[in-house]
Each structure stands twice: as C-alpha cells, then as structure tokens.
Scaffold this motif. Structure first.
Motif, short mmCIF file in Angstrom:
data_model
loop_
_atom_site.label_atom_id
_atom_site.label_comp_id
_atom_site.label_asym_id
_atom_site.label_seq_id
_atom_site.Cartn_x
_atom_site.Cartn_y
_atom_site.Cartn_z
N GLN A 44 40.91 26.14 7.42
CA GLN A 44 40.23 24.97 7.80
C GLN A 44 40.62 24.47 9.39
N ALA A 45 41.84 24.78 9.60
CA ALA A 45 42.32 24.38 11.08
C ALA A 45 41.62 25.02 12.06
N VAL A 46 41.75 26.55 11.79
CA VAL A 46 41.03 27.53 12.52
C VAL A 46 39.58 27.18 13.01
N ARG A 76 42.48 15.13 9.54
CA ARG A 76 43.80 15.09 8.27
C ARG A 76 44.18 16.50 8.40
N PRO A 77 45.59 16.46 7.78
CA PRO A 77 46.21 17.95 7.82
C PRO A 77 45.47 18.67 6.76
N MET A 78 45.51 19.77 7.24
CA MET A 78 44.27 20.91 6.45
C MET A 78 45.22 22.12 6.35
N PRO A 79 44.69 23.08 5.31
CA PRO A 79 45.05 24.59 5.41
C PRO A 79 44.62 25.11 6.77
N ASN A 114 54.23 31.41 11.66
CA ASN A 114 53.36 32.36 11.28
C ASN A 114 51.94 32.07 11.57
N GLY A 115 51.42 30.64 11.60
CA GLY A 115 50.17 30.47 11.79
C GLY A 115 49.54 30.57 13.02
N LEU A 116 50.83 30.81 14.01
CA LEU A 116 50.25 31.07 15.56
C LEU A 116 49.18 31.96 15.45
N GLN A 117 49.30 33.15 15.18
CA GLN A 117 48.43 34.40 15.40
C GLN A 117 47.13 33.88 14.96
N ALA A 118 47.00 33.02 14.26
CA ALA A 118 45.49 32.90 13.62
C ALA A 118 44.65 31.86 14.83
N PHE A 119 45.47 31.27 15.58
CA PHE A 119 44.72 30.54 16.45
C PHE A 119 44.59 31.23 17.99
N GLU A 120 43.80 30.75 18.80
CA GLU A 120 43.58 31.27 20.25
C GLU A 120 44.86 30.79 21.00
N ASN A 121 45.13 31.50 22.15
CA ASN A 121 46.20 31.57 22.75
C ASN A 121 46.50 30.30 23.31
N ASP A 122 45.34 29.39 23.68
CA ASP A 122 45.43 28.18 24.40
C ASP A 122 45.88 26.90 23.37
N ILE A 123 45.90 27.34 21.90
CA ILE A 123 46.37 26.40 21.17
C ILE A 123 47.77 26.24 20.76
N TYR A 124 48.64 25.26 20.82
CA TYR A 124 50.03 25.19 20.53
C TYR A 124 50.04 24.80 18.93
N ILE A 125 51.44 24.92 18.50
CA ILE A 125 51.88 24.36 17.17
C ILE A 125 53.21 23.49 17.63
N SER A 126 53.16 22.14 16.93
CA SER A 126 54.10 21.25 16.95
C SER A 126 54.94 21.53 15.68
N ILE A 127 56.05 21.57 15.76
CA ILE A 127 57.21 21.73 14.73
C ILE A 127 58.23 20.52 14.69
N ASN A 128 58.38 19.85 13.47
CA ASN A 128 59.37 18.72 13.30
C ASN A 128 60.62 19.40 13.12
N THR A 129 61.84 19.34 13.86
CA THR A 129 63.06 19.88 13.45
C THR A 129 64.25 18.93 13.72
N SER A 130 65.22 19.19 13.33
CA SER A 130 66.54 18.24 13.14
C SER A 130 67.45 18.64 14.37
N PRO A 131 68.16 17.65 14.91
CA PRO A 131 69.03 18.12 15.97
C PRO A 131 70.12 19.11 15.35
N ALA A 132 70.67 19.08 14.34
CA ALA A 132 71.41 20.16 13.88
C ALA A 132 71.14 21.38 13.98
N THR A 133 69.73 21.54 13.52
CA THR A 133 69.17 23.18 13.70
C THR A 133 69.19 23.55 15.14
N ILE A 134 68.81 22.73 16.02
CA ILE A 134 68.77 22.98 17.34
C ILE A 134 70.39 23.33 17.73
N LEU A 135 71.14 22.44 17.64
CA LEU A 135 72.51 22.52 18.02
C LEU A 135 73.23 23.95 17.59
N ASN A 136 73.05 24.18 16.46
CA ASN A 136 73.83 25.44 15.83
C ASN A 136 73.06 26.60 16.32
#
Length: 405
Positions: free
Chosen positions: A400-402, A394-397, A241-263
C-alpha cells in the motif's frame, strides 16, 4: 545493626539487581558484626549446595559464587536436618565437623548457620558464616541475630526468585518473536508540505502474535532481558529490506537506540545500503552516555549521506540537548506540540521558535501526529517543511505504501 539499616535493606527492592545488592550488603554486615572471615548464602539445587552469595575480605577466598558440593558432604544439610548444631565454636571438638572433608577444604574453625525457609515452607538453602579459628564466644544471642537476619534474607530471596522467574518468562516470550517472520513492517508516509508529495516513510514494527502486543511492550521487555539489540536489529533489517520496493528518491526513517549506534551494530547493518536513503531517528527518551563517542560512531555513515533525526522535539529537555550536541539534519516536532497547535498560542510560539532555529542551522522540520486540517494549516503557516500523521496517511503495509507514492 541499627533498625534503620534493616528498614533500608527492605525498601526499594524492585528488581533483581537491587535485591542482589541488598543480599550482599546483609552478608557483609553479618560477617563484620560477628567477626567472621566468610559469610555466604547457599541454595540447595539437585542434591548440591551451591554458593549464591559470598562475602569475605580475603583476596584469595576459599569459595566463589557458583561453586558447589554434594549436600551430604556439607554442614548445610546437617544444619537443616538438625544433626548438627547451629553453632559450632570449635570444629575440632565436634565429632561430625572434625570428620567432614569440607572442614579442611574451607579451613573452617568455628561456624554458625541457619536454614533459609521460604513462605511456602520450602527450604531454599542456608545462611552461614565462619572463621578459620575457633571462637568460644559465639552464643545463642548471636544465633538469634543470625536468625533475624536470615528472615530478612528469606524475604529478599523470594523477591529474587520471583524476578528471576519473571525474567525467564520474558526471555522465552521475546525469543519466540526473534524471527523475521514475526515482525511485519508498516510504513507511514512523510509528506513535503510545500509540494504535497511523499518524501519518505517512517518504518514501524508490528508484531504478528496472538494475543497482539504493542511494539513498545516487546522492545521494553527485550531490553529487560538483554535481547533489546537483537530485536532492534532484526526489525531494522526487515525495514531496510523494503527500500528496494520504492523509487530511489524515497527514503526510509528508522528508529534506533543510542546503544545500537555506539556499539557499531548499525554500521554493520547499513554497510551495503545506500546511506543517502536512510534516516536514523533518535528519540528524546533515549539517553546518550557520550555525545563524542556517538558522533564518532556515526561519522562514517554520515559521510556517506546518512541523515540523523532528533525525534520528540518539544517533549522535554533531552531532545534539545541532543539537537545541540549532535547537529542533526532533521528535527521532528513531538505530537504533544502538534496537537491543537492552531488553538494553543504557547505551542504555536514554541513551534515557531523551533522552526526559526532549524532554519538558522540548516535543519529540516517534520511535524508528527497531524490529525486535523486546522493543525496542518497552522503548521504550514509556520513554514514547517514536512509532516506525518493520520490526516496524511496511517502506517500501512509496504504494498500500500508503494502505491501511495
């Protein structure tokens, strides 16, 4: 049963599944040893006798786990209150068993049963076995054996009760945070080490709870009670949901488990998202049961531009296997490799080899956990593409990130 078999049944019972396996094994052993047709463990619940575990060789057993009868209609209650002997060699000869409907219902010819008493004195239920025919060989020696096994079962059942109570508490705790408002996403900047500009952000969950508990505790507990995917997906939805707050050339990295991908859950969540702006991180600590299935599950998203990162490279063998099998777009150097890399030649050489390998296969290298300028300079010397860590940000709200882009 040999004494070693008894010892084996008591060792290693550290979760609900292992306790259940041991109780089932006990039932099987006792049934075969006493030459019975059926053995079961019952629990007394709300005035009923409920079958908790059942062992029989029959393809069409007379009862199943979860079946129940009113206590007053059972042998179990009468054994507990001493109105029925623990051994009934022939149910047709006994005035009580002959008149009970349960005798015909379950086709009981001979029967043995003992109470299961917990350490607090509470009667849990009974440990019983029977056969369809009469058996005049059943004796007090058999009863002593059944009592001894019942004591072992009682100990395991107490463990089972403890584990079930703990699971209920964990489930209630996790359910209390299965609300988007309880997960606050912080974003840690990932810098291009050549241009010194932010290229993207890693999204990290922060749980708004009192007392505060770290994200790994929440996700581990959720996995224990079958709520891991639900919590993970909710966190991912909050992150993207935070993607829309950033410019289009900014990406977001998400941690995920293999099970969530596989299903297929990830594909569903990202169905309306610009996949080019998303990186999925798979950690060294996440086992993948089938690399072929994993690749197939991600193929549609990767064709749309989604990138795959292997996290924790250098932390162990599994990350290298992930790299070889999955052909990722990004390799992330683990913090254990990054820390003090400027004064540890072994770390430096391993990172150098990984950088050379990544360039050969067209991968981007990101170094995690950069905390000092000396570490940063050593990584730049190696030609590391990008980096993140407390030195850089550091990780930030999200607000601040924007503003730091």
């Amino acid at each position: 049963m040999k004494s070693k078999d008894l010892q084996d049944l008591m060792i290693g019972s550290d979760d609900v599944d292992s306790v259940s396996v041991k109780l089932k094994k006990i039932l099987s052993i006792i049934r075969k040893h006493l030459n019975m047709d059926v053995a079961f463990i019952s629990q007394f619940v709300d005035g009923k006798r409920v079958f908790k575990f059942v062992d029989t060789e029959s393809d069409n057993p007379p009862m199943h786990v979860g079946d129940s009868d009113p206590l007053e209609e059972t042998y179990c209650q009468r054994i507990v209150d001493d109105s029925l002997s623990n051994i009934t060699q022939n149910t047709s000869d006994n005035d009580i068993t002959r008149e009970l409907p349960i005798t015909d219902k379950l086709s009981i010819g001979s029967y043995m049963g003992v109470p299961i008493t917990l350490s607090n004195g509470e009667t849990f239920g009974t440990f019983c076995c029977y056969k369809q025919s009469s058996d005049y060989t059943l004796n007090n020696r058999d009863l002593s054996f059944l009592n001894a096994i019942s004591d072992i079962a009682s100990s395991l059942i107490e463990q089972n009760i403890t584990f079930e109570n703990e699971c209920r508490e964990i489930e209630e705790r996790v359910q209390s945070v299965l609300n988007p408002e309880t997960i606050d996403i912080h974003y840690q900047p990932i810098y291009n080490l050549v241009t010194d500009h932010v290229s993207g952000f890693e999204s990290l969950s922060r749980f708004v709870t009192t007392p505060y508990r770290t994200p790994d505790v929440w996700f581990n507990e959720a996995s224990q009670v079958g709520l891991g995917e639900a919590l993970e997906i909710m966190a991912i939805k909050n992150a993207i949901n935070g993607l829309q707050a950033f410019e289009n050339d900014i990406y977001i990295s998400i941690n995920t488990s293999p099970a969530t991908i596989l299903n297929g859950a990830i594909s569903e969540v990202l169905s309306d998202i610009d996949a080019k702006r998303v990186v999925l991180e798979v950690t060294e600590h996440s086992p993948i049961s089938s690399y072929e299935d994993f690749r197939k599950a991600l193929e549609p998203l990767r064709k749309q531009g989604l990138r795959l990162a292997i996290d924790d490279a250098g932390a162990g063998y599994a990350s290298f296997q992930h790299i070889l099998e999955l052909e990722p777009d990004i390799i992330k150097l683990d913090i254990s490799l990054t820390q003090n890399i400027h004064k540890n030649r072994t770390k430096f050489l391993l990172a150098k080899a990984l950088c050379g390998f990544s360039r050969a296969i067209g991968c981007t290298i990101i170094a995690e956990g950069i905390e000092t300028n000396k570490e940063l300079n050593a990584l730049k010397e190696l030609g590391v593409d990008m980096g993140q860590g407390y030195l850089l940000g550091r990780p930030m709200p999200i607000d601040q990130a924007v503003s730091c882009v």
